[in-house]
Scaffold this motif. Sequence first.
Motif, short mmCIF file in Angstrom:
data_model
loop_
_atom_site.label_atom_id
_atom_site.label_comp_id
_atom_site.label_asym_id
_atom_site.label_seq_id
_atom_site.Cartn_x
_atom_site.Cartn_y
_atom_site.Cartn_z
N ASN A 246 0.83 -1.20 0.00
CA ASN A 246 0.00 0.00 0.00
C ASN A 246 0.87 1.25 0.00
OD1 ASN A 246 -2.40 -1.50 0.19
ND2 ASN A 246 -2.19 -1.66 2.41
N GLY A 247 0.34 2.31 -0.61
CA GLY A 247 1.09 3.57 -0.64
C GLY A 247 2.15 3.61 -1.70
N SER A 248 2.17 2.60 -2.58
CA SER A 248 3.19 2.57 -3.63
C SER A 248 2.60 2.89 -5.00
CB SER A 248 3.87 1.19 -3.67
OG SER A 248 2.92 0.17 -3.92
N TRP A 249 1.45 3.61 -5.00
CA TRP A 249 0.86 4.04 -6.27
C TRP A 249 1.63 5.25 -6.81
CZ3 TRP A 249 -2.39 1.53 -9.25
CH2 TRP A 249 -3.25 0.59 -8.69
N ILE A 250 2.85 5.04 -7.22
CA ILE A 250 3.67 6.11 -7.76
C ILE A 250 4.29 5.63 -9.06
CG2 ILE A 250 4.19 7.08 -5.49
CD1 ILE A 250 6.90 5.79 -5.63
N ASP A 251 4.86 6.57 -9.78
CA ASP A 251 5.54 6.22 -11.02
C ASP A 251 6.72 5.32 -10.69
OD1 ASP A 251 7.30 6.29 -13.34
OD2 ASP A 251 5.98 7.87 -14.10
N ASN B 132 10.11 5.38 3.25
CA ASN B 132 8.96 6.27 3.46
C ASN B 132 7.64 5.53 3.30
OD1 ASN B 132 10.70 8.42 3.89
ND2 ASN B 132 10.62 9.11 1.76
N VAL B 133 7.59 4.60 2.36
CA VAL B 133 6.36 3.84 2.12
C VAL B 133 6.00 3.00 3.34
CG1 VAL B 133 5.36 1.96 0.77
CG2 VAL B 133 6.54 3.82 -0.39
N LEU B 134 7.02 2.41 4.00
CA LEU B 134 6.77 1.56 5.15
C LEU B 134 6.59 2.35 6.44
CD1 LEU B 134 9.23 -1.44 4.69
CD2 LEU B 134 6.77 -1.41 4.33
N SER B 135 7.10 3.58 6.47
CA SER B 135 7.11 4.36 7.70
C SER B 135 5.70 4.59 8.24
CB SER B 135 7.80 5.71 7.46
OG SER B 135 7.78 6.50 8.61
N SER C 10 14.67 -2.11 -2.30
CA SER C 10 15.85 -2.50 -1.54
C SER C 10 15.67 -2.24 -0.05
CB SER C 10 17.08 -1.75 -2.06
OG SER C 10 18.22 -2.06 -1.29
N SER C 11 15.14 -1.05 0.28
CA SER C 11 14.92 -0.73 1.70
C SER C 11 13.74 -1.50 2.27
CB SER C 11 14.71 0.78 1.87
OG SER C 11 13.74 1.28 0.99
N VAL C 12 12.73 -1.78 1.44
CA VAL C 12 11.64 -2.63 1.90
C VAL C 12 12.18 -4.01 2.29
CG1 VAL C 12 9.51 -3.81 1.20
CG2 VAL C 12 9.90 -1.44 0.51
#
Length: 572
Positions: A177-182, A194-197, A233-235
Motif C-alpha cells: 500500500n502507498g506505492s501508487w507512484i511512477d 517512506n512507504v513503510l514508515s 531494496s529498503s523494503v
Amino acid sequence: MREIVTVQVGGFANYIGSHFWNFQDELLGLAEQPHGDPVYRNSSMDTDVLYRTGETQQGMLTYTPRLVSIDFQGSLGSLRSRGSLYDEMPSSDPSHVVTWTGNVARHAAEPHKKNLFQQSLYEEQYKSTASTNDMETNDPSSQFQDKDLVGCLENSCQFWTDFSKVHYHPRSIYELNGSWIDLHDFDNYGIGRNVLSGSSQLEEMNERLRFFVEECDHIQGIQFIVDDSGGFSSVAAEFLENIADEYSNTPVLLYAVRAPDSYMNAAGKKKPILRSLHDAVSFSRLSSLCKLIVPVGLPSLSRSKASTYLCIDDAKPFHSSAVYAAALHSLSLPFRMELSGPSTDSNNVTGAVDVNGLIHMLADQARQSMVAILDVAMPAPPLAAGQGKRSFQESLCSLTPDVAEDDDDIQAVESMIIHGALHSGSRRASISEVMDSVNYAYQNSVTRPKFSHLSVARCPLPLPLPFPSIFGSLVGEHGELANPVSGSQSRGSVDINSIPMAARLRSSIAILPFVERRLGDLRRYGIQRGALGKDVVRNWGFQEEDLEDMGEALSKMVMALDPHSQDSSDSD
C-alpha cells in the motif's frame, strides 16, 4: 523434510520468480506423465522442499509454492491478490460500514483483461473441471495455437503475472500500500523507507512469512530474491531485519537482482550521484542482513558473453528474467536432491547440499567472503572428452556485474551444478561421465580453485510454453549445439523442449571491483567532508555514524578478499 521458503520483493524479482515457478510447474507436469521421458519421472528430486500441500474449503487438494511475493499495488495485471484457487474475501465496500456517517467517495480502476495466454489457461482449467463433471468439452473454436500464445507475450507482456501459469496460495501475494507512484520515481533507498514508515505493512509481511515458516518441519533456509535497483531494496532490508530477529538460526541466501533497464543513466548531475549512493547503501545494508549475497544482473545481457547462444532484448524484462530464473533454478537443485543413503538413486543425481552447507562452503572458507559470483552456461556445451573441446568450466560466464574477468585465484571456492548434459548430438550423459569430464578439465587446467563442490543431475531444464523466444539458430530441440536451424533467428519453447544447464556460485577475488566501487562511492558522495550526497542520505534516515559503520563494514570486506589491496580511501 528440508523445506525452503522463497521471498520475492520488487518488480524484477517477481519477473524472475514467475519464470522460476513456471519451471517447477513444468517439472511437476512432466513427472506425472505415465509415458513421458523417465528422466523427469525418476529425477530423484523432492518437490516438497519448495511446495506445500493444502486444501480449499470445498475439499480440493492444492499444491502451491511456499512463497511470499511483494510488489507494487497494481502490479498483478489480471491476477487477484488471493490467487485463483481459493474463494475471494467478502467485499470491503466502505458504504456498508454503519458506523460511518460521512460522505464516501469510491475510486475504481477497470480490471486488466486476460491476455491470450491467460485466457488459454482459464479455458484449460474450465475443461478440466467440466470433464470431471462429465460435460462435453470439444469446442474447436476455443483452441489456441502455441505460437500465438508465445507471440502475445513477446509483443505485449506488461506484468509478471501475464506469463505465470502457477496457482498461488492466498497468503503468498502482498501488494504494498502507498506505492501508487511512477515506477521511475521509486528509484532510491529512501523512498522505500517512506512507504513503510508509520504503517502496519511490515508486520503484515511478517505474518505472511510466519505462516509458511511455522508449518515447516525442518526449514533449511530462506531463498530471498530482491530487486535492489530502487525503493524495494529498503523494503527488503526492513523485512530482513525482522527475519534476522525472529529466525536467527535460519540461513538466508539473498539474490540481489537488477534488470538491464535499471542501469540507464538519467540526465543531470544529481541522478548519477543518487544512483551511486543508492547502490552503495543498498549493498551495505542487504549484505549485513544475510549469510550470503549474490549480485545478479548485467547492464546489458544481450552484449555479454553469457548470450553467446541467446537473442536477448534488454528492453524486455520478460527476456532477461528468464535467463536469471534458469540460473537460480539450477542453483536450487542440490537443495532438493535426495541425500546420500541406501535408497538414493545415484544414477540420476549426486552432490546434494542444503542451504546452510552451501553458505558454509562459500562464506566460511578461505577469506570468509559473504559475496558470491553467479556464472552460467545456457545452454551448457556437450561433454568435453578430449583436447580441442570447451569444458563446462570454460563455458561459464558471469551474470554478476563489475567482476574482474581474468582472475587466477588459487584461494577461490566454488559450487557448480550441471544438469541434463549431452554428448555431441542429443544423447544424455551419465552422472559419472559428467564428473569425469569436469575432473579432466581441472587436471589439465593451469589454475584451479582451492575447493570445488560438484552437483550433477540428469534432468535438463524443461522449457514451459510461456518461455520467451531467446535462443539463437544454433540451439536444437534438446538444447544441443548444432548447425544453424533454418527459419526464425530466435527460437523458444515452441521449437525447443529442454536444454542442458551449468551454473556456478564462487567466492573469488574477482568480486573485488564490485565491492571497491561501492565503498569508493559511499566515501566520495556520503562520508567525506563536503560530500555532495550528505543531505540525500540524511533524508534517507541515516546519520553520519551510520555511514561510517557501513564504510567500515565494506572496508573489512575488501580486506578479507585481498589483504594487499590498496584502501580505496586514499584515491578518493
